[in-house]
Write a protein that holds these residues in place. Sequence first.
Motif, PDB file in Angstrom:
ATOM      1  N   ALA A  64       0.955  -1.148   0.144  1.00 24.14           N
ATOM      2  CA  ALA A  64       0.037   0.075  -0.082  1.00 24.14           C
ATOM      3  C   ALA A  64       0.692   1.315  -0.151  1.00 24.14           C
ATOM      4  CB  ALA A  64      -0.857  -0.184   1.236  1.00 24.14           C
ATOM      5  N   MET A  65       2.020   1.299   0.633  1.00 22.74           N
ATOM      6  CA  MET A  65       2.963   2.514   0.667  1.00 22.74           C
ATOM      7  C   MET A  65       3.750   2.517  -0.409  1.00 22.74           C
ATOM      8  SD  MET A  65       2.906   4.719   3.064  1.00 22.74           S
ATOM      9  CE  MET A  65       4.658   5.391   3.231  1.00 22.74           C
ATOM     10  N   ASN A  66       3.565   1.670  -1.540  1.00 29.76           N
ATOM     11  CA  ASN A  66       4.136   1.885  -2.693  1.00 29.76           C
ATOM     12  C   ASN A  66       3.247   1.911  -4.080  1.00 29.76           C
ATOM     13  OD1 ASN A  66       7.241   1.068  -3.082  1.00 29.76           O
ATOM     14  ND2 ASN A  66       6.299   0.119  -1.143  1.00 29.76           N
ATOM     15  N   LYS A  67       1.870   2.400  -3.514  1.00 31.37           N
ATOM     16  CA  LYS A  67       0.834   2.251  -4.710  1.00 31.37           C
ATOM     17  C   LYS A  67       1.216   3.521  -5.468  1.00 31.37           C
ATOM     18  CE  LYS A  67      -4.181   2.744  -4.826  1.00 31.37           C
ATOM     19  NZ  LYS A  67      -5.608   3.110  -4.376  1.00 31.37           N
ATOM     20  N   VAL A  68       1.030   3.406  -6.956  1.00 34.41           N
ATOM     21  CA  VAL A  68       0.973   4.237  -7.840  1.00 34.41           C
ATOM     22  C   VAL A  68      -0.167   5.231  -7.841  1.00 34.41           C
ATOM     23  CG1 VAL A  68       1.379   4.627 -10.313  1.00 34.41           C
ATOM     24  CG2 VAL A  68       2.603   2.946  -9.134  1.00 34.41           C
ATOM     25  N   GLY A  69       0.147   6.439  -8.154  1.00 32.11           N
ATOM     26  CA  GLY A  69      -0.909   7.323  -8.061  1.00 32.11           C
ATOM     27  C   GLY A  69      -1.305   7.867  -6.797  1.00 32.11           C
ATOM     28  N   ASP A  70      -0.867   7.558  -5.770  1.00 28.18           N
ATOM     29  CA  ASP A  70      -1.161   7.731  -4.410  1.00 28.18           C
ATOM     30  C   ASP A  70      -0.267   8.743  -3.769  1.00 28.18           C
ATOM     31  OD1 ASP A  70      -1.775   8.430  -1.612  1.00 28.18           O
ATOM     32  OD2 ASP A  70      -2.157   6.246  -1.083  1.00 28.18           O
ATOM     33  N   PRO A  71      -0.263  10.101  -3.918  1.00 26.00           N
ATOM     34  CA  PRO A  71       1.014  11.086  -3.698  1.00 26.00           C
ATOM     35  C   PRO A  71       1.228  10.699  -1.934  1.00 26.00           C
ATOM     36  CG  PRO A  71      -1.005  12.165  -3.649  1.00 26.00           C
ATOM     37  CD  PRO A  71      -1.403  10.821  -4.197  1.00 26.00           C
ATOM     38  N   HIS A  72       0.374  10.327  -1.075  1.00 31.45           N
ATOM     39  CA  HIS A  72       0.733   9.969   0.406  1.00 31.45           C
ATOM     40  C   HIS A  72       1.757   8.642   0.415  1.00 31.45           C
ATOM     41  CE1 HIS A  72       0.308   9.953   4.517  1.00 31.45           C
ATOM     42  NE2 HIS A  72       0.142   8.759   4.362  1.00 31.45           N
ATOM     43  N   ALA A  73       1.553   7.785  -0.654  1.00 29.85           N
ATOM     44  CA  ALA A  73       2.553   6.673  -0.917  1.00 29.85           C
ATOM     45  C   ALA A  73       3.736   6.999  -1.667  1.00 29.85           C
ATOM     46  CB  ALA A  73       1.915   5.499  -1.526  1.00 29.85           C
ATOM     47  N   LEU A  74       4.614   6.183  -1.695  1.00 29.72           N
ATOM     48  CA  LEU A  74       5.949   6.198  -2.300  1.00 29.72           C
ATOM     49  C   LEU A  74       5.742   6.177  -3.816  1.00 29.72           C
ATOM     50  CD1 LEU A  74       8.106   4.325   0.255  1.00 29.72           C
ATOM     51  CD2 LEU A  74       7.742   6.817   0.401  1.00 29.72           C
ATOM     52  N   GLN A  75       6.008   7.060  -4.470  1.00 28.49           N
ATOM     53  CA  GLN A  75       5.904   6.907  -5.887  1.00 28.49           C
ATOM     54  C   GLN A  75       7.243   6.808  -6.853  1.00 28.49           C
ATOM     55  OE1 GLN A  75       2.665   7.559  -7.200  1.00 28.49           O
ATOM     56  NE2 GLN A  75       2.589   7.065  -5.265  1.00 28.49           N
ATOM     57  N   SER A  76       8.485   7.267  -6.460  1.00 27.46           N
ATOM     58  CA  SER A  76       9.540   7.031  -7.193  1.00 27.46           C
ATOM     59  C   SER A  76      10.970   7.210  -6.371  1.00 27.46           C
ATOM     60  CB  SER A  76       9.633   7.678  -8.421  1.00 27.46           C
ATOM     61  OG  SER A  76      10.749   7.090  -9.168  1.00 27.46           O
ATOM     62  N   VAL A  77      11.400   6.069  -5.572  1.00 28.36           N
ATOM     63  CA  VAL A  77      12.328   6.493  -4.606  1.00 28.36           C
ATOM     64  C   VAL A  77      13.617   5.961  -5.393  1.00 28.36           C
ATOM     65  CG1 VAL A  77      13.210   5.814  -2.265  1.00 28.36           C
ATOM     66  CG2 VAL A  77      10.905   6.108  -2.704  1.00 28.36           C
ATOM     67  N   LEU A  78      14.678   6.827  -5.204  1.00 27.87           N
ATOM     68  CA  LEU A  78      16.064   6.711  -5.775  1.00 27.87           C
ATOM     69  C   LEU A  78      16.957   6.471  -4.793  1.00 27.87           C
ATOM     70  CD1 LEU A  78      18.364   6.122  -7.670  1.00 27.87           C
ATOM     71  CD2 LEU A  78      18.144   8.756  -8.382  1.00 27.87           C
ATOM     72  N   GLY A  79      17.093   7.684  -3.740  1.00 26.95           N
ATOM     73  CA  GLY A  79      17.952   7.950  -2.755  1.00 26.95           C
ATOM     74  C   GLY A  79      17.554   7.616  -1.393  1.00 26.95           C
ATOM     75  N   PHE A  80      17.984   7.089  -0.371  1.00 20.50           N
ATOM     76  CA  PHE A  80      17.657   6.864   0.947  1.00 20.50           C
ATOM     77  C   PHE A  80      18.770   6.546   1.645  1.00 20.50           C
ATOM     78  CE2 PHE A  80      17.877   2.712  -0.433  1.00 20.50           C
ATOM     79  CZ  PHE A  80      17.700   1.697   0.481  1.00 20.50           C
ATOM     80  N   GLU A  81      18.355   6.637   3.113  1.00 23.41           N
ATOM     81  CA  GLU A  81      19.554   6.460   3.947  1.00 23.41           C
ATOM     82  C   GLU A  81      18.936   5.766   5.334  1.00 23.41           C
ATOM     83  OE1 GLU A  81      22.414   5.432   5.095  1.00 23.41           O
ATOM     84  OE2 GLU A  81      23.410   7.110   4.359  1.00 23.41           O
ATOM     85  N   ILE A  82      19.734   5.091   6.144  1.00 21.41           N
ATOM     86  CA  ILE A  82      19.090   4.307   7.335  1.00 21.41           C
ATOM     87  C   ILE A  82      19.964   4.821   8.354  1.00 21.41           C
ATOM     88  CG2 ILE A  82      18.805   2.348   8.654  1.00 21.41           C
ATOM     89  CD1 ILE A  82      18.061   1.070   5.904  1.00 21.41           C
ATOM     90  N   ASP A  83      19.650   5.632   9.334  1.00 18.27           N
ATOM     91  CA  ASP A  83      20.631   6.326  10.467  1.00 18.27           C
ATOM     92  C   ASP A  83      20.859   5.419  11.517  1.00 18.27           C
ATOM     93  OD1 ASP A  83      18.590   6.439  12.077  1.00 18.27           O
ATOM     94  OD2 ASP A  83      17.913   8.390  11.621  1.00 18.27           O
TER      95      ASP A  83
END
Length: 406
Positions: A113-132
């Motif tokens: 659900a958090m990767n749903k296309v078209g839902d701006p609340h969800a993730l649309q296109s992730v390239l960069g990220f970090e885990i602290d």
Amino acid sequence: MKERKRCLARAVACVALACGFSGVMAQTNAAPIAQTVAEWNRLPFVFDDANAAQRYDSEQLYKKVLLQGVKLDSQGNIYVTTARWGGTDVPATLSKLVRKDGNWVLQPYPSAAMNKVGDPHALQSVLGFEIDRNDVMWILDQGHIAGAPSTQGAEKLVLWDIKHNREIQRHDFTDAETDKKCSFLNDVAVDNDSGFAYITDSGILCDPLHGGLIVYDQKHNTARRILDQTVFTNDEAGFTFRIDNQQVLPKTPMRTGADGIALSGDKRTLYWTNLSGHALYSIDTALLRDFHSTPTTLQTAIKRVATLPSNTDGMTANRHGQIYMTALEHNGLMRFDEKTGRISTVISDPDMVWPDTLAWGPDGDLYFVTGHLNLWVANEMDFDHPSVPNFRIWKIKADGPSYTAK
């Protein structure tokens, strides 16, 4: 013939490691041994829907999916990104690697659900990220799908608590911080000590480019765009580069602005590069954290600390004054020493085509992705019988920080 060429390429790589690339990069220690963590010719996903799984294979939708980013949490779990450059058919843009029938597969993370296309609340296109160091994932959502303008709320930074499986904060970028047509949010460097993060915007979706940096203040959940469309964040004029002796996009050379980014081990200096260029830039982070610093003050404070022997995509730093960078033109990794300014080869291998993101594992090993992006953009990627796997996650022994010291 292919095997003969590969053997020759390996011999050349060995010479490069012994002598230094083109007499510019030095090698003082034996090259580390690279281990393959995972590899694929095409990326497999976990599907909740059997019909979707069948369609993914029968319609060859896997040809639209590329592996870009990799990060690890404190338990050694591996997460990857697959930005939706190929369109809406990319099943998920952020995933966790899990085992299925003895093989690594991509499970949408935190959920489908958090990767749903078209839902701006969800993730649309992730390239960069970090885990602290607190196991909080800083997820940078480009918002754009297949280069189309992003919708309101799609371009964002989401902070996700891995241990408690919940969102703890998000920032939707305003029009003053990103351009909903031009921006291409690339990568993020996180400073837990100050609560600031630094983001590169390659600005590739417009001509001229709209590159820049973004400084994010977690405490106040505010951001500021800086160095907008400057020589420090746009492509280097006339720059072209070659991989495996082939120019990348020879008819219309690839042009990309601010890309790789890393904080020094003491968090006092920010480093970044433009993918289309050889310059390594730096600036004092104290100036960046002061949102009253003027554009002139910032530009005059920038240092061109090195001219690199290769352009670079991903960057990271250890606690000992060393900046690790991918070396696209030399199929491997290089290292910049902050104290001496010396650039050296870490590893080079003809199979390491388009090394992308770098990540520290909890044991101090250095992980990185190779993804043959040059073949995909030229429409030459073989998803059935490539000479080497299209997508790989590697790891090497490196002088990295303990996880708690990130």
